[in-house]
Design a protein around this motif. Sequence first.
Motif, PDB file in Angstrom:
ATOM      1  N   ALA A 105       0.814  -1.211   0.000  1.00  0.00           N
ATOM      2  CA  ALA A 105       0.000   0.000   0.000  1.00  0.00           C
ATOM      3  C   ALA A 105       0.855   1.273   0.000  1.00  0.00           C
ATOM      4  CB  ALA A 105      -0.933   0.012   1.204  1.00  0.00           C
ATOM      5  N   GLY A 106       2.175   1.110  -0.036  1.00  0.00           N
ATOM      6  CA  GLY A 106       3.068   2.254  -0.138  1.00  0.00           C
ATOM      7  C   GLY A 106       3.684   2.713   1.166  1.00  0.00           C
ATOM      8  N   LEU A 107       3.491   1.957   2.242  1.00  0.00           N
ATOM      9  CA  LEU A 107       4.069   2.341   3.523  1.00  0.00           C
ATOM     10  C   LEU A 107       5.492   1.799   3.659  1.00  0.00           C
ATOM     11  CD1 LEU A 107       1.039   1.655   5.918  1.00  0.00           C
ATOM     12  CD2 LEU A 107       1.552   3.701   4.571  1.00  0.00           C
ATOM     13  N   SER A 108       6.281   2.465   4.489  1.00  0.00           N
ATOM     14  CA  SER A 108       7.619   1.992   4.839  1.00  0.00           C
ATOM     15  C   SER A 108       7.500   1.188   6.123  1.00  0.00           C
ATOM     16  CB  SER A 108       8.557   3.188   5.040  1.00  0.00           C
ATOM     17  OG  SER A 108       9.815   2.760   5.513  1.00  0.00           O
ATOM     18  N   VAL A 109       7.785  -0.115   6.045  1.00  0.00           N
ATOM     19  CA  VAL A 109       7.423  -1.018   7.136  1.00  0.00           C
ATOM     20  C   VAL A 109       8.648  -1.612   7.824  1.00  0.00           C
ATOM     21  CG1 VAL A 109       6.045  -3.019   7.803  1.00  0.00           C
ATOM     22  CG2 VAL A 109       5.337  -1.615   5.849  1.00  0.00           C
ATOM     23  N   ASP A 110       8.721  -1.400   9.153  1.00  0.00           N
ATOM     24  CA  ASP A 110       9.626  -2.139  10.024  1.00  0.00           C
ATOM     25  C   ASP A 110       8.800  -3.222  10.690  1.00  0.00           C
ATOM     26  OD1 ASP A 110      11.645  -0.356   9.405  1.00  0.00           O
ATOM     27  OD2 ASP A 110      11.422   0.810  11.243  1.00  0.00           O
ATOM     28  N   ALA A 111       9.281  -4.462  10.680  1.00  0.00           N
ATOM     29  CA  ALA A 111       8.530  -5.578  11.251  1.00  0.00           C
ATOM     30  C   ALA A 111       9.415  -6.308  12.257  1.00  0.00           C
ATOM     31  CB  ALA A 111       8.076  -6.530  10.146  1.00  0.00           C
ATOM     32  N   VAL A 112       8.870  -6.540  13.453  1.00  0.00           N
ATOM     33  CA  VAL A 112       9.635  -7.226  14.496  1.00  0.00           C
ATOM     34  C   VAL A 112       8.804  -8.349  15.090  1.00  0.00           C
ATOM     35  CG1 VAL A 112      10.947  -5.150  15.064  1.00  0.00           C
ATOM     36  CG2 VAL A 112       8.900  -5.705  16.388  1.00  0.00           C
ATOM     37  N   ASP A 113       9.494  -9.384  15.542  1.00  0.00           N
ATOM     38  CA  ASP A 113       8.839 -10.484  16.248  1.00  0.00           C
ATOM     39  C   ASP A 113       9.865 -11.094  17.194  1.00  0.00           C
ATOM     40  OD1 ASP A 113       6.026 -12.148  15.515  1.00  0.00           O
ATOM     41  OD2 ASP A 113       7.493 -13.262  16.703  1.00  0.00           O
ATOM     42  N   ALA A 114       9.388 -11.603  18.332  1.00  0.00           N
ATOM     43  CA  ALA A 114      10.298 -12.228  19.292  1.00  0.00           C
ATOM     44  C   ALA A 114      10.657 -13.649  18.898  1.00  0.00           C
ATOM     45  CB  ALA A 114       9.676 -12.214  20.687  1.00  0.00           C
ATOM     46  N   SER A 115       9.899 -14.240  17.986  1.00  0.00           N
ATOM     47  CA  SER A 115      10.137 -15.616  17.554  1.00  0.00           C
ATOM     48  C   SER A 115      11.103 -15.654  16.382  1.00  0.00           C
ATOM     49  CB  SER A 115       8.813 -16.272  17.143  1.00  0.00           C
ATOM     50  OG  SER A 115       9.026 -17.406  16.332  1.00  0.00           O
ATOM     51  N   ALA A 116      12.208 -16.371  16.556  1.00  0.00           N
ATOM     52  CA  ALA A 116      13.182 -16.503  15.469  1.00  0.00           C
ATOM     53  C   ALA A 116      12.552 -17.187  14.258  1.00  0.00           C
ATOM     54  CB  ALA A 116      14.396 -17.282  15.955  1.00  0.00           C
ATOM     55  N   GLY A 117      11.681 -18.156  14.510  1.00  0.00           N
ATOM     56  CA  GLY A 117      11.023 -18.847  13.409  1.00  0.00           C
ATOM     57  C   GLY A 117      10.126 -17.929  12.608  1.00  0.00           C
ATOM     58  N   MET A 118       9.390 -17.065  13.284  1.00  0.00           N
ATOM     59  CA  MET A 118       8.527 -16.118  12.587  1.00  0.00           C
ATOM     60  C   MET A 118       9.352 -15.087  11.818  1.00  0.00           C
ATOM     61  SD  MET A 118       5.383 -16.924  12.840  1.00  0.00           S
ATOM     62  CE  MET A 118       4.110 -17.658  13.866  1.00  0.00           C
ATOM     63  N   VAL A 119      10.440 -14.632  12.408  1.00  0.00           N
ATOM     64  CA  VAL A 119      11.314 -13.680  11.715  1.00  0.00           C
ATOM     65  C   VAL A 119      11.858 -14.302  10.438  1.00  0.00           C
ATOM     66  CG1 VAL A 119      13.534 -12.468  11.869  1.00  0.00           C
ATOM     67  CG2 VAL A 119      11.901 -12.336  13.766  1.00  0.00           C
ATOM     68  N   GLU A 120      12.247 -15.572  10.510  1.00  0.00           N
ATOM     69  CA  GLU A 120      12.749 -16.273   9.324  1.00  0.00           C
ATOM     70  C   GLU A 120      11.680 -16.320   8.232  1.00  0.00           C
ATOM     71  OE1 GLU A 120      14.454 -20.700   8.083  1.00  0.00           O
ATOM     72  OE2 GLU A 120      14.397 -20.105  10.196  1.00  0.00           O
ATOM     73  N   GLN A 121      10.427 -16.574   8.612  1.00  0.00           N
ATOM     74  CA  GLN A 121       9.330 -16.576   7.637  1.00  0.00           C
ATOM     75  C   GLN A 121       9.146 -15.182   7.034  1.00  0.00           C
ATOM     76  OE1 GLN A 121       7.280 -19.163   6.532  1.00  0.00           O
ATOM     77  NE2 GLN A 121       8.613 -20.556   7.649  1.00  0.00           N
ATOM     78  N   ALA A 122       9.132 -14.169   7.897  1.00  0.00           N
ATOM     79  CA  ALA A 122       8.892 -12.797   7.424  1.00  0.00           C
ATOM     80  C   ALA A 122      10.010 -12.297   6.524  1.00  0.00           C
ATOM     81  CB  ALA A 122       8.710 -11.863   8.621  1.00  0.00           C
ATOM     82  N   GLN A 123      11.227 -12.729   6.790  1.00  0.00           N
ATOM     83  CA  GLN A 123      12.360 -12.269   5.991  1.00  0.00           C
ATOM     84  C   GLN A 123      12.341 -12.815   4.563  1.00  0.00           C
ATOM     85  OE1 GLN A 123      15.606 -13.377   8.607  1.00  0.00           O
ATOM     86  NE2 GLN A 123      15.811 -11.287   9.383  1.00  0.00           N
ATOM     87  N   GLN A 124      11.461 -13.747   4.284  1.00  0.00           N
ATOM     88  CA  GLN A 124      11.355 -14.264   2.922  1.00  0.00           C
ATOM     89  C   GLN A 124      10.605 -13.296   2.003  1.00  0.00           C
ATOM     90  OE1 GLN A 124       9.851 -18.333   2.925  1.00  0.00           O
ATOM     91  NE2 GLN A 124      10.969 -18.803   4.802  1.00  0.00           N
ATOM     92  N   HIS A 125       9.969 -12.280   2.580  1.00  0.00           N
ATOM     93  CA  HIS A 125       9.217 -11.307   1.791  1.00  0.00           C
ATOM     94  C   HIS A 125      10.096 -10.124   1.416  1.00  0.00           C
ATOM     95  CE1 HIS A 125       5.514 -13.434   2.641  1.00  0.00           C
ATOM     96  NE2 HIS A 125       5.768 -13.382   3.933  1.00  0.00           N
TER      97      HIS A 125
END
Length: 197
Positions: A61-81
Motif C-alpha cells: 500500500a506504499g508504507l515503509s514497514v519495520d517488522a519485528v517479532d520475538a520468535s526466530a522462526g517467525m522472523v525467518e518466515q517474514a524475511q522471505q518477503h
Amino acid sequence: MADLQTLDVYDARAADYAQSFGMDHGKDPSLRDFIAALPKRARVLDLGCGPGSWAVAMAQAGLSVDAVDASAGMVEQAQQHQGITVWQARFDQIEAEAIYDGIWANFSLLHAPRDEMPGHLARLKRALKPGGLLHIGLKQGQGEARDSLGRFYTYYTVPELTGLLRAIGLEPTAIRHGADKGLDGTVAPWFTLTAHD
C-alpha cells in the motif's frame, strides 16, 4: 520478558502458521482503515509481525514497514518477503522515539503478562510521532491462561484496555469485535481498536 514456552510454539509452528494465516490481508477492514488514516509513505512498525503477511500488505500500500517479532522462526518466515525490514525483538526492546506514523500491534501484546502491559504501551506511545496511530488487537475476556498448544495469553475487556490507553494520553476509537479460529483450532472472541493522542 517474553514467555519462552510461547516462543517455542511459534518457532516450531512458524511454517504452519504462515500457511494457515499468511494470506493476503489487504482487504481486511481494520488494516484498510489503518492505512487510510496514515500519511502517504508513512513509516510504520508491525509489532509481533508473525510470518510478515500484514507487513507485506502495508508495504504494497506504499508504507515503509519495520517488522519485528520475538520468535526466530517467525522472523525467518517474514524475511522471505521483499519490501519490508524485519528483525527479532521483544516488546521490551522497542526503544524508538517519535519515528513511527503508525504502529500495528495486531494480536501480539496478548502474549505479555498483564503487569507488563502499561510499560509496553508507554514504549509504543514514545515510538509514535505526535498524532501517530496505534492499532491493537487482543482476545476478549478476563484473566490469563495457556491454550492447548502451551501459548500464554492475557485476556482483556474493552474498558480495561481503553483505560490503560487513556492513562498514557491516547484516545481509543474505531473498536471492532469478532471471533475466529486460532492455531490451536478453538474459536475465541476478540476486539481491535485504534488510538491516537
